[in-house]
Design an enzyme around this catalytic site. Structure first.
Site, PDB file in Angstrom:
ATOM      1  N   GLY A  15       0.849  -1.203   0.000  1.00  0.00           N
ATOM      2  CA  GLY A  15       0.000   0.000   0.000  1.00  0.00           C
ATOM      3  C   GLY A  15       0.874   1.239   0.000  1.00  0.00           C
ATOM      4  O   GLY A  15       0.532   2.284   0.556  1.00  0.00           O
ATOM      5  N   PHE A 123      -3.077   2.179  15.342  1.00  0.00           N
ATOM      6  CA  PHE A 123      -1.722   1.988  15.858  1.00  0.00           C
ATOM      7  C   PHE A 123      -1.276   3.120  16.775  1.00  0.00           C
ATOM      8  O   PHE A 123      -0.087   3.253  17.041  1.00  0.00           O
ATOM      9  CB  PHE A 123      -0.737   1.802  14.691  1.00  0.00           C
ATOM     10  CG  PHE A 123      -0.726   0.386  14.170  1.00  0.00           C
ATOM     11  CD1 PHE A 123       0.212  -0.527  14.630  1.00  0.00           C
ATOM     12  CD2 PHE A 123      -1.671  -0.045  13.267  1.00  0.00           C
ATOM     13  CE1 PHE A 123       0.220  -1.843  14.179  1.00  0.00           C
ATOM     14  CE2 PHE A 123      -1.689  -1.359  12.805  1.00  0.00           C
ATOM     15  CZ  PHE A 123      -0.729  -2.258  13.267  1.00  0.00           C
ATOM     16  N   HIS A 152     -13.813  11.118   9.667  1.00  0.00           N
ATOM     17  CA  HIS A 152     -12.615  10.922   8.845  1.00  0.00           C
ATOM     18  C   HIS A 152     -12.707  11.730   7.552  1.00  0.00           C
ATOM     19  O   HIS A 152     -13.776  12.197   7.176  1.00  0.00           O
ATOM     20  CB  HIS A 152     -12.441   9.437   8.479  1.00  0.00           C
ATOM     21  CG  HIS A 152     -11.919   8.596   9.605  1.00  0.00           C
ATOM     22  ND1 HIS A 152     -12.745   8.028  10.537  1.00  0.00           N
ATOM     23  CD2 HIS A 152     -10.653   8.229   9.939  1.00  0.00           C
ATOM     24  CE1 HIS A 152     -12.011   7.349  11.411  1.00  0.00           C
ATOM     25  NE2 HIS A 152     -10.735   7.448  11.072  1.00  0.00           N
ATOM     26  N   LYS A 156     -11.941   8.183   2.823  1.00  0.00           N
ATOM     27  CA  LYS A 156     -12.034   6.905   3.541  1.00  0.00           C
ATOM     28  C   LYS A 156     -13.211   6.086   3.029  1.00  0.00           C
ATOM     29  O   LYS A 156     -14.325   6.589   2.910  1.00  0.00           O
ATOM     30  CB  LYS A 156     -12.174   7.153   5.049  1.00  0.00           C
ATOM     31  CG  LYS A 156     -12.169   5.845   5.847  1.00  0.00           C
ATOM     32  CD  LYS A 156     -11.909   6.067   7.312  1.00  0.00           C
ATOM     33  CE  LYS A 156     -11.971   4.783   8.118  1.00  0.00           C
ATOM     34  NZ  LYS A 156     -10.944   3.799   7.698  1.00  0.00           N
TER      35      LYS A 156
HETATM   36  N1  NDP Z   1      -4.763   0.794  11.683  1.00  0.00           N
HETATM   37  C1  NDP Z   1      -4.448   2.093  11.607  1.00  0.00           C
HETATM   38  O1  NDP Z   1      -3.852   2.690  12.526  1.00  0.00           O
HETATM   39  C2  NDP Z   1      -4.773   2.832  10.348  1.00  0.00           C
HETATM   40  C3  NDP Z   1      -5.416   2.171   9.350  1.00  0.00           C
HETATM   41  N2  NDP Z   1      -5.657   2.791   8.163  1.00  0.00           N
HETATM   42  C4  NDP Z   1      -6.199   1.955   7.119  1.00  0.00           C
HETATM   43  O2  NDP Z   1      -5.153   1.717   6.194  1.00  0.00           O
HETATM   44  C5  NDP Z   1      -5.696   1.515   4.895  1.00  0.00           C
HETATM   45  C6  NDP Z   1      -5.008   2.475   3.903  1.00  0.00           C
HETATM   46  O3  NDP Z   1      -5.348   3.796   4.237  1.00  0.00           O
HETATM   47  P1  NDP Z   1      -4.800   5.012   3.323  1.00  0.00           P
HETATM   48  O4  NDP Z   1      -3.322   4.959   3.243  1.00  0.00           O
HETATM   49  O5  NDP Z   1      -5.475   6.222   3.809  1.00  0.00           O
HETATM   50  O6  NDP Z   1      -5.426   4.588   1.912  1.00  0.00           O
HETATM   51  P2  NDP Z   1      -5.001   5.067   0.432  1.00  0.00           P
HETATM   52  O7  NDP Z   1      -6.217   4.899  -0.413  1.00  0.00           O
HETATM   53  O8  NDP Z   1      -4.313   6.379   0.491  1.00  0.00           O
HETATM   54  O9  NDP Z   1      -3.895   3.972  -0.012  1.00  0.00           O
HETATM   55  C7  NDP Z   1      -4.238   2.642  -0.321  1.00  0.00           C
HETATM   56  C8  NDP Z   1      -2.993   1.938  -0.820  1.00  0.00           C
HETATM   57  O10 NDP Z   1      -3.308   0.569  -1.044  1.00  0.00           O
HETATM   58  C9  NDP Z   1      -2.983   0.243  -2.401  1.00  0.00           C
HETATM   59  N3  NDP Z   1      -3.900  -0.786  -2.872  1.00  0.00           N
HETATM   60  C10 NDP Z   1      -5.208  -0.677  -3.161  1.00  0.00           C
HETATM   61  N4  NDP Z   1      -5.698  -1.857  -3.582  1.00  0.00           N
HETATM   62  C11 NDP Z   1      -4.659  -2.722  -3.544  1.00  0.00           C
HETATM   63  C12 NDP Z   1      -4.507  -4.089  -3.904  1.00  0.00           C
HETATM   64  N5  NDP Z   1      -5.545  -4.809  -4.372  1.00  0.00           N
HETATM   65  N6  NDP Z   1      -3.289  -4.666  -3.749  1.00  0.00           N
HETATM   66  C13 NDP Z   1      -2.226  -3.937  -3.293  1.00  0.00           C
HETATM   67  N7  NDP Z   1      -2.298  -2.642  -2.963  1.00  0.00           N
HETATM   68  C14 NDP Z   1      -3.514  -2.049  -3.095  1.00  0.00           C
HETATM   69  C15 NDP Z   1      -3.101   1.549  -3.167  1.00  0.00           C
HETATM   70  O11 NDP Z   1      -2.376   1.476  -4.404  1.00  0.00           O
HETATM   71  P3  NDP Z   1      -2.766   2.454  -5.640  1.00  0.00           P
HETATM   72  O12 NDP Z   1      -2.333   3.831  -5.234  1.00  0.00           O
HETATM   73  O13 NDP Z   1      -1.954   1.910  -6.787  1.00  0.00           O
HETATM   74  O14 NDP Z   1      -4.247   2.329  -5.830  1.00  0.00           O
HETATM   75  C16 NDP Z   1      -2.460   2.488  -2.165  1.00  0.00           C
HETATM   76  O15 NDP Z   1      -1.067   2.337  -2.185  1.00  0.00           O
HETATM   77  C17 NDP Z   1      -7.210   1.718   5.042  1.00  0.00           C
HETATM   78  O16 NDP Z   1      -7.803   0.459   5.220  1.00  0.00           O
HETATM   79  C18 NDP Z   1      -7.322   2.549   6.304  1.00  0.00           C
HETATM   80  O17 NDP Z   1      -8.557   2.402   6.936  1.00  0.00           O
HETATM   81  C19 NDP Z   1      -5.296   4.090   7.941  1.00  0.00           C
HETATM   82  C20 NDP Z   1      -4.695   4.807   8.922  1.00  0.00           C
HETATM   83  C21 NDP Z   1      -4.382   4.230  10.213  1.00  0.00           C
HETATM   84  O1  LIG Z   2      -8.656   5.410   7.025  1.00  0.00           O
HETATM   85  C1  LIG Z   2      -8.103   6.122   7.889  1.00  0.00           C
HETATM   86  O2  LIG Z   2      -7.615   7.223   7.625  1.00  0.00           O
HETATM   87  C2  LIG Z   2      -8.033   5.589   9.264  1.00  0.00           C
HETATM   88  N1  LIG Z   2      -8.440   4.379   9.472  1.00  0.00           N
HETATM   89  C3  LIG Z   2      -8.398   3.663  10.690  1.00  0.00           C
HETATM   90  C4  LIG Z   2      -9.788   3.211  11.094  1.00  0.00           C
HETATM   91  O3  LIG Z   2     -10.564   2.776  10.224  1.00  0.00           O
HETATM   92  O4  LIG Z   2     -10.113   3.259  12.277  1.00  0.00           O
HETATM   93  C5  LIG Z   2      -7.608   4.352  11.769  1.00  0.00           C
HETATM   94  C6  LIG Z   2      -7.613   5.857  11.730  1.00  0.00           C
HETATM   95  O5  LIG Z   2      -8.764   6.337  12.333  1.00  0.00           O
HETATM   96  C7  LIG Z   2      -7.426   6.426  10.325  1.00  0.00           C
END
Ligand code: NDP
Ligand SMILES: O=C(O)C1=N[C@H](C(=O)O)C[C@H](O)C1
Length: 241
Positions: A15, A123, A152, A156
């Site tokens: 990602g 995290f 958010h 999202k």
């Molecule tokens: N647990 C935590 O603390 C947090 C969790 N999150 C979660 O993390 C995830 C990502 O968030 P965010 O960075 O904002 O999302 P983005 O949409 O900015 O990024 C998604 C990434 O995943 C890639 N991707 C999408 N589909 C696939 C696939 N089938 N195979 C491989 N890579 C893929 C995209 O590639 P491309 O650009 O080529 O489409 C991109 O690099 C979400 O589920 C979000 O809810 C976010 C923040 C904190």
């Molecule tokens: O997609 C986000 O941006 C985030 N996703 C996580 C969630 O679904 O709880 C964590 C954070 O809030 C940011």
């Protein structure tokens, strides 16, 4: 953080082109205990090598070099292939991808018999503490209404957020029956309000994330701690020390 003489943990960022992926690449480059050996995104990367890191499209995942831990912040459709690759390679997985379906959560549980694995909806240290507070409040306030409101950024995709659902699970452990509401607006990084209400009074427990680096730092720390551990399902708090 380990010193220069300790072996570096080899990381695959899954990602990598996303909001979280970019924060992970930047913050990993500032640490000496980890080294990013591969960066994977869904679409074909514009450049193959960026700042010394090899970039791959998801379709080329199997061509990735050897790694110790994959850090996955992608989307639910990307989760199964990275879990499978970690199992094939005997590598650990740290995943923060939210919106996973029930069969994916079962696959994750089953894989933890073979590889070390940590999945967390959030995290940040603050949310880990909030989760404990919510359980205590729910225990102490039987019969009060419990509502969880998450806000958010407009990009999202999943709702309620993974964090809201995890906080809800803590409330249930304390005996409450939470209801959920979701807002999508502007560039809000992530806000969670857990509200307990009774006639004439209300308690509000809130966490506001203002910078994604808190999540990326937590994931990198967890990856460095998880490498080389026995197979199993780990929690963030197991790895925080
Ligand atoms: N647990 C935590 O603390 C947090 C969790 N999150 C979660 O993390 C995830 C990502 O968030 P965010 O960075 O904002 O999302 P983005 O949409 O900015 O990024 C998604 C990434 O995943 C890639 N991707 C999408 N589909 C696939 C696939 N089938 N195979 C491989 N890579 C893929 C995209 O590639 P491309 O650009 O080529 O489409 C991109 O690099 C979400 O589920 C979000 O809810 C976010 C923040 C904190
Ligand atoms: O997609 C986000 O941006 C985030 N996703 C996580 C969630 O679904 O709880 C964590 C954070 O809030 C940011």
């Amino acid at each position: 953080m380990s010193d220069h003489t300790s072996p570096q943990t080899r990381i695959l960022v899954h990602g990598a082109s996303g909001r979280m992926g970019q924060a992970l690449l930047r913050l990993a480059s500032e640490r000496n205990d980890v080294v990013v050996v591969a960066a994977v995104q869904r679409s074909q990367p514009a450049q193959r090598v960026v700042d010394g890191v090899a970039h791959f499209a998801a379709s080329e995942l199997h061509g990735a070099p050897a790694f110790d831990v994959a850090i996955d912040f992608s989307l639910p459709q990307g989760f199964d292939p990275i879990l499978a690759l970690c199992e094939e390679r005997g590598a650990a997985l740290v995943s923060g991808t939210t919106g996973l379906e029930a069969p994916q959560l079962s696959a994750l549980e089953s894989a933890s018999q073979r590889i070390p694995l940590l999945w967390a909806a959030n995290f940040s240290l603050g949310v880990a503490i909030l989760s404990e507070l919510v359980e205590r409040a729910a225990q102490a306030l039987p019969g009060w209404d419990c509502d969880i409101v998450e806000s958010h950024h407009v990009h999202k995709k999943d709702a309620p957020s993974g964090t809201a659902l995890a906080l809800g699970a803590s409330a249930v452990l304390g005996g409450a029956s939470p209801r959920y509401a979701s807002l999508r607006a502007g560039d809000i990084v992530g806000e969670h309000l857990v509200q307990f209400t009774a006639p004439g009074e209300r308690i509000e427990l809130v966490h506001r994330a203002t910078n994604r680096d808190i999540f990326a730092r937590g994931a990198l720390h967890a990856a460095a701690k998880l490498a080389g551990r026995a197979p199993g399902r780990y929690r963030l708090r197991d790895l925080l020390a």
